[in-house]
Design a protein around this motif. Structure first.
Motif, PDB file in Angstrom:
ATOM      1  N   LEU A  28      41.979  -4.459 -10.069  1.00 15.06           N
ATOM      2  CA  LEU A  28      41.310  -5.752 -10.170  1.00 15.06           C
ATOM      3  C   LEU A  28      39.785  -5.575 -10.183  1.00 15.06           C
ATOM      4  O   LEU A  28      39.085  -6.183 -11.006  1.00 15.06           O
ATOM      5  CB  LEU A  28      41.733  -6.652  -9.004  1.00 15.06           C
ATOM      6  N   MET A  39      38.689  -4.567 -13.530  1.00 11.30           N
ATOM      7  CA  MET A  39      38.715  -5.669 -14.508  1.00 11.30           C
ATOM      8  C   MET A  39      37.497  -6.586 -14.333  1.00 11.30           C
ATOM      9  O   MET A  39      36.871  -7.005 -15.301  1.00 11.30           O
ATOM     10  CB  MET A  39      39.999  -6.511 -14.346  1.00 11.30           C
ATOM     11  N   ILE A  86      34.613  -7.417 -17.086  1.00 10.24           N
ATOM     12  CA  ILE A  86      34.345  -8.788 -17.535  1.00 10.24           C
ATOM     13  C   ILE A  86      32.869  -9.146 -17.328  1.00 10.24           C
ATOM     14  O   ILE A  86      32.203  -9.676 -18.220  1.00 10.24           O
ATOM     15  CB  ILE A  86      35.263  -9.797 -16.810  1.00 10.24           C
ATOM     16  N   MET A 110      30.533  -7.133 -19.633  1.00 11.47           N
ATOM     17  CA  MET A 110      30.582  -7.629 -21.005  1.00 11.47           C
ATOM     18  C   MET A 110      29.846  -8.962 -21.141  1.00 11.47           C
ATOM     19  O   MET A 110      29.406  -9.334 -22.206  1.00 11.47           O
ATOM     20  CB  MET A 110      32.041  -7.824 -21.472  1.00 11.47           C
ATOM     21  N   PRO A 119      45.257 -16.182  -9.088  1.00  8.79           N
ATOM     22  CA  PRO A 119      44.481 -15.695 -10.235  1.00  8.79           C
ATOM     23  C   PRO A 119      43.603 -16.814 -10.790  1.00  8.79           C
ATOM     24  O   PRO A 119      44.002 -17.973 -10.790  1.00  8.79           O
ATOM     25  CB  PRO A 119      45.588 -15.344 -11.223  1.00  8.79           C
ATOM     26  N   CYS A 120      42.433 -16.422 -11.277  1.00  8.49           N
ATOM     27  CA  CYS A 120      41.618 -17.444 -11.938  1.00  8.49           C
ATOM     28  C   CYS A 120      41.198 -16.903 -13.313  1.00  8.49           C
ATOM     29  O   CYS A 120      41.293 -15.707 -13.561  1.00  8.49           O
ATOM     30  CB  CYS A 120      40.426 -17.837 -11.068  1.00  8.49           C
ATOM     31  N   SER A 122      38.743 -15.812 -16.433  1.00 13.80           N
ATOM     32  CA  SER A 122      37.404 -15.208 -16.521  1.00 13.80           C
ATOM     33  C   SER A 122      36.377 -16.289 -16.841  1.00 13.80           C
ATOM     34  O   SER A 122      35.234 -16.230 -16.388  1.00 13.80           O
ATOM     35  CB  SER A 122      37.380 -14.097 -17.564  1.00 13.80           C
ATOM     36  N   THR A 158      44.708  -9.646 -11.751  1.00 17.96           N
ATOM     37  CA  THR A 158      44.358  -8.528 -12.635  1.00 17.96           C
ATOM     38  C   THR A 158      44.871  -8.782 -14.053  1.00 17.96           C
ATOM     39  O   THR A 158      44.149  -8.604 -15.045  1.00 17.96           O
ATOM     40  CB  THR A 158      44.958  -7.217 -12.083  1.00 17.96           C
ATOM     41  N   SER A 167      45.636 -11.679 -15.386  1.00 13.57           N
ATOM     42  CA  SER A 167      44.912 -12.810 -15.960  1.00 13.57           C
ATOM     43  C   SER A 167      43.552 -12.370 -16.516  1.00 13.57           C
ATOM     44  O   SER A 167      43.183 -12.688 -17.662  1.00 13.57           O
ATOM     45  CB  SER A 167      44.744 -13.881 -14.885  1.00 13.57           C
ATOM     46  N   PHE A 168      42.807 -11.603 -15.711  1.00 13.24           N
ATOM     47  CA  PHE A 168      41.493 -11.125 -16.159  1.00 13.24           C
ATOM     48  C   PHE A 168      41.618 -10.211 -17.369  1.00 13.24           C
ATOM     49  O   PHE A 168      40.812 -10.273 -18.300  1.00 13.24           O
ATOM     50  CB  PHE A 168      40.777 -10.387 -15.015  1.00 13.24           C
ATOM     51  N   ALA A 169      42.650  -9.357 -17.344  1.00 12.44           N
ATOM     52  CA  ALA A 169      42.828  -8.409 -18.458  1.00 12.44           C
ATOM     53  C   ALA A 169      43.105  -9.138 -19.761  1.00 12.44           C
ATOM     54  O   ALA A 169      42.539  -8.814 -20.814  1.00 12.44           O
ATOM     55  CB  ALA A 169      43.954  -7.430 -18.118  1.00 12.44           C
ATOM     56  N   ASN A 185      42.350 -12.312 -20.471  1.00 15.57           N
ATOM     57  CA  ASN A 185      41.114 -13.031 -20.825  1.00 15.57           C
ATOM     58  C   ASN A 185      40.129 -12.092 -21.513  1.00 15.57           C
ATOM     59  O   ASN A 185      39.542 -12.426 -22.540  1.00 15.57           O
ATOM     60  CB  ASN A 185      40.417 -13.592 -19.580  1.00 15.57           C
ATOM     61  N   PHE A 186      40.018 -10.917 -20.907  1.00  9.75           N
ATOM     62  CA  PHE A 186      39.068  -9.925 -21.409  1.00  9.75           C
ATOM     63  C   PHE A 186      39.427  -9.497 -22.831  1.00  9.75           C
ATOM     64  O   PHE A 186      38.579  -9.451 -23.726  1.00  9.75           O
ATOM     65  CB  PHE A 186      39.081  -8.712 -20.468  1.00  9.75           C
ATOM     66  N   HIS A 242      37.101 -10.377 -26.106  1.00  8.83           N
ATOM     67  CA  HIS A 242      36.317  -9.303 -26.726  1.00  8.83           C
ATOM     68  C   HIS A 242      37.135  -8.442 -27.673  1.00  8.83           C
ATOM     69  O   HIS A 242      36.711  -7.335 -27.993  1.00  8.83           O
ATOM     70  CB  HIS A 242      35.707  -8.403 -25.636  1.00  8.83           C
ATOM     71  N   LEU A 274      36.317  -4.370 -29.160  1.00 11.12           N
ATOM     72  CA  LEU A 274      36.839  -3.285 -28.312  1.00 11.12           C
ATOM     73  C   LEU A 274      37.437  -2.148 -29.104  1.00 11.12           C
ATOM     74  O   LEU A 274      38.068  -2.351 -30.161  1.00 11.12           O
ATOM     75  CB  LEU A 274      37.896  -3.836 -27.344  1.00 11.12           C
ATOM     76  N   LYS A 286      43.659  -1.456 -21.155  1.00 11.03           N
ATOM     77  CA  LYS A 286      43.883  -2.746 -20.501  1.00 11.03           C
ATOM     78  C   LYS A 286      45.356  -3.126 -20.536  1.00 11.03           C
ATOM     79  O   LYS A 286      45.900  -3.650 -19.554  1.00 11.03           O
ATOM     80  CB  LYS A 286      43.056  -3.856 -21.178  1.00 11.03           C
ATOM     81  N   LYS A 331      47.157  -1.353 -17.960  1.00 12.20           N
ATOM     82  CA  LYS A 331      46.881  -1.979 -16.639  1.00 12.20           C
ATOM     83  C   LYS A 331      47.805  -3.176 -16.416  1.00 12.20           C
ATOM     84  O   LYS A 331      48.352  -3.363 -15.329  1.00 12.20           O
ATOM     85  CB  LYS A 331      45.418  -2.453 -16.593  1.00 12.20           C
ATOM     86  N   LYS A 371      51.193  -1.966 -15.638  1.00  4.93           N
ATOM     87  CA  LYS A 371      51.240  -1.422 -14.274  1.00  4.93           C
ATOM     88  C   LYS A 371      51.389  -2.555 -13.243  1.00  4.93           C
ATOM     89  O   LYS A 371      52.145  -2.441 -12.272  1.00  4.93           O
ATOM     90  CB  LYS A 371      49.943  -0.644 -14.025  1.00  4.93           C
ATOM     91  N   GLN A 372      50.653  -3.657 -13.496  1.00  2.00           N
ATOM     92  CA  GLN A 372      50.747  -4.794 -12.566  1.00  2.00           C
ATOM     93  C   GLN A 372      52.148  -5.393 -12.593  1.00  2.00           C
ATOM     94  O   GLN A 372      52.680  -5.795 -11.555  1.00  2.00           O
ATOM     95  CB  GLN A 372      49.715  -5.874 -12.923  1.00  2.00           C
TER      96      GLN A 372
END
Lengths: 122, 512
Positions: A14, A17, A21, A24, A105-106, A108, B307, B309-311, B313-314, B318, B322, B330, B333, B336-337
């Motif tokens: 986490l 990540m 984020i 970037m 979770p939220c 980005s 994790t 969710s962020f991945a 989004n990321f 992008h 990338l 990613k 990852k 893995k989660q």
């Protein structure tokens, strides 16, 4: 000059990540992997904002918030990003001095928006 | 001659008159009933006493038959025999006890004294006095009844003098205490008391005696041979007419059985209450654990979800910029989660099973030292080498028939716990050795320890020790370990001291 954010998160994946984020999005990021080094780094790197996890071994996010609020740099915004989602926990976090309390979770988008609003304010 | 005769007659008349006057006076002076029976003419004369005692008006013409009929039927025969014997022996006096019927039909106890006059060895005149002893006899009978009650009752009766020196005890006392009357006479009733007799009760009795009041108390006493028994005693002071204390009367009931029954009842109530409280506590505990689980499960699942969710989004934000390698990183990852959450779910399901023997077991022959070495390495890696695992394998067993997944689950949990709960330390010990027909795995750390009050509860799903709040975890680890060890027919134990560390021990059977 880009704003500097100190991320304190003990969960490796986490933390990584969040680092990606924020980087970037144009921020300079320092990542502390536990509470102790979080406090050390806060005084060392002099960040514009702190984004911290709540539950960590030994030194928790609340401890960090308290340490910042009672330090010479007490006005630095603190955002808590946590899996503790109860209203009681949220109230406690804000009462301790956090500027914002985000629940995992939220998205980005929400994370960036929150950080932006706080850094622009200061 | 005639003159002499006249003079004699006059003298006799005077004497008779004097005698009659004396008799009348005597009759009036006494309360007794005086009677005079002229046998030759069969005529009985009664005094006024008859009216007083029996209610009969003065009668001067009663016969022997009338008198005889008024004797109580049960006394008649004896009286007749006595009279006959007296007459036969020419005795001049006869005393007897008899019952005589009153005018209202009731009988009175009478002490009768008779004087007999004879002429030529034949009785000619009887003079008798009948004394009313009815009240005396009734009182005597009453006393007899009471003393029968006192001596024959199962209760213990003690009579002492004012100085508490025993004057009399009944059979009930002798039977219950084992002391004979002769052994206790002159002694104090305190000989019955012993080490466990309640002093406060004795003080209360003492106060009551000293102030001349009666008292009722329950006292633990001892028999002559030292056996305990409970008495409910009632002590009453006895005073004379001048209010001087003359005796103490104690009537005591053996309540040993009652007391035991009462105690047993109290014990039962206590036991039931405890059981109920235990059940309630368990129920409360269960509810608390479930509440805790909701919070923990939420926490444990939210972090990998964050994790993911962020991945995503990321990647979304992008994607164009990338490198494929970063994208793959990613995605890995995310995967893995997902794996992490799946394993977390497995843990939850396993810990939630009420019957551990429903957990499927698939035994295979494994190379024990190699498997354990791999586990040690995996744990060190997953804990980022924060601690060195000091692994000592002294067992002779190489090939071991077991469920590898369960063994891994047990040891990974215990080793991870040892590391997790000893922050600031850099080593945990892991030793494996042979016992009789079994193999022992011992994992010890020098960590924060487990509070004694939490040790048992740790085997309840989702329960976490009070000193573990700052260390992440689900509260499932030890629950899973315990169940897995049970499935493998082994034994699991924990020894722990706060701030000194914890030693977990697993013993698994080895089939020869």
């Amino acid at each position: 000059m880009s704003k500097h954010i100190l991320v304190i998160e003990d969960t490796e994946d986490l933390g990584e990540m969040i680092y990606d984020i924020l980087s970037m999005s144009g921020y300079k990021v320092t990542w502390a992997k536990d509470g102790n080094s979080g406090i050390d780094l806060f005084f060392k790197v002099d960040p514009d904002l702190v984004l911290t996890d709540l539950i960590m071994p030994q030194v928790s996010g609340l401890d960090i918030t308290k340490a910042i609020r009672s330090s010479a740099k007490s006005t630095v915004p603190v955002v808590i990003l946590t899996a503790r989602v109860s209203p009681e926990d949220q109230a406690l976090g804000l009462a301790t001095g956090a500027n914002s309390y985000l629940k995992k979770p939220c998205s980005s988008t929400l994370l960036i928006k929150t950080i932006k609003s706080l850094i622009d304010q200061s | 001659m005639i003159l002499t005769s006249l003079r004699r007659s006059k003298t006799l008349k005077r004497e008779l008159q004097t005698l009659q006057t004396k008799y009348d006076l005597l009759s009036r002076a006494t309360n007794d009933a005086i009677w005079d029976w002229d046998i030759v003419n069969d005529q009985i004369t009664f005094s006024d006493g008859f009216r007083t005692i029996f209610g009969f008006e003065h009668q001067s013409d009663c016969s022997y038959n009338w008198w005889h009929e008024h004797i109580h039927p049960d006394d008649r025969e004896l009286l007749t025999t006595e009279l006959k014997n007296t007459f036969d022996n020419c005795e001049t006096s006869l005393k007897s006890l008899l019952r005589f019927r009153c005018i209202n039909g009731s009988y009175k106890h009478i002490f009768s004294r008779v004087h007999i006059s004879y002429h030529d060895s034949k009785p000619v005149r009887l003079i008798g006095a009948m004394q009313d002893i009815n009240e005396h006899i009734i009182a005597l009978q009453e006393v007899e009844k009471l003393s029968l009650v006192a001596s024959k009752t199962d209760n213990l009766v003690i009579i002492t003098d004012p100085n508490e020196s025993i004057e009399w005890v009944n059979e009930g006392f002798e039977k219950r205490t084992g002391y004979s009357f002769s052994e206790v006479v002159g002694k104090t009733p305190r000989i019955l008391q012993g080490p466990e007799t309640d002093r406060k009760t004795l003080d209360r009795i003492r106060t009551a005696i000293n102030t001349g009041q009666s008292v009722t108390e329950e006292v633990l006493n001892y028999t002559k041979d030292g056996r305990k028994f409970w008495l409910k005693l009632n002590i009453n002071p006895v005073f004379d007419d001048t209010h001087r204390l003359i005796r103490l009367l104690a009537v005591e009931t053996d309540i040993t059985e009652l007391t035991e029954y009462r105690n047993q009842l109290a014990r039962m109530v206590k036991e039931r209450t405890e059981k109920l409280e235990l059940a309630l506590e368990k129920e409360r505990h269960l509810v608390e654990s479930r509440n805790q689980f909701v919070a923990i499960a939420s926490h444990e699942f939210r972090t990998p979800l964050a994790t993911i969710s962020f991945a995503t989004n990321f990647l979304n934000d992008h994607l164009e910029k990338l490198e494929p390698a970063v994208i793959r990183g990613k995605l890995e990852k995310i995967e893995k989660q997902v794996l992490h959450m799946t394993s977390l779910l497995d843990d939850v399901i396993m810990a939630g099973r009420s019957d551990p023997h429903k957990i499927p077991v698939s035994k295979t022959k494994i190379n024990l030292p190699a498997t354990l070495q791999k586990i040690v390495e995996d744990v060190m890696q997953s804990t980022k080498n924060s601690h060195r695992i000091n692994f000592k394998f002294t067992s002779t067993i190489v090939e071991f028939d077991t469920d590898e997944k369960l063994i891994r689950n047990i040891l990974i949990n215990l080793l991870t716990n040892a590391i997790k709960f000893s922050p600031g330390k850099d080593v945990v010990d892991f030793s494996v050795c042979d016992l009789d027909n079994s193999i022992q795995f011992k994992i010890s750390d020098k960590g924060i320890g487990i509070p004694p009050e939490d040790q048992e509860k740790l085997f309840t799903a989702f329960y976490r020790a009070s000193n573990s709040k700052s260390i992440s975890g689900t509260g499932l680890g030890l629950t899973i370990v315990k169940k897995a060890v049970e499935v493998l027919n082994g034994e699991f134990s924990l020894e722990s001291k706060i701030d000194e560390g914890t030693c977990a021990c697993v013993v698994l059977p080895v089939k020869e």
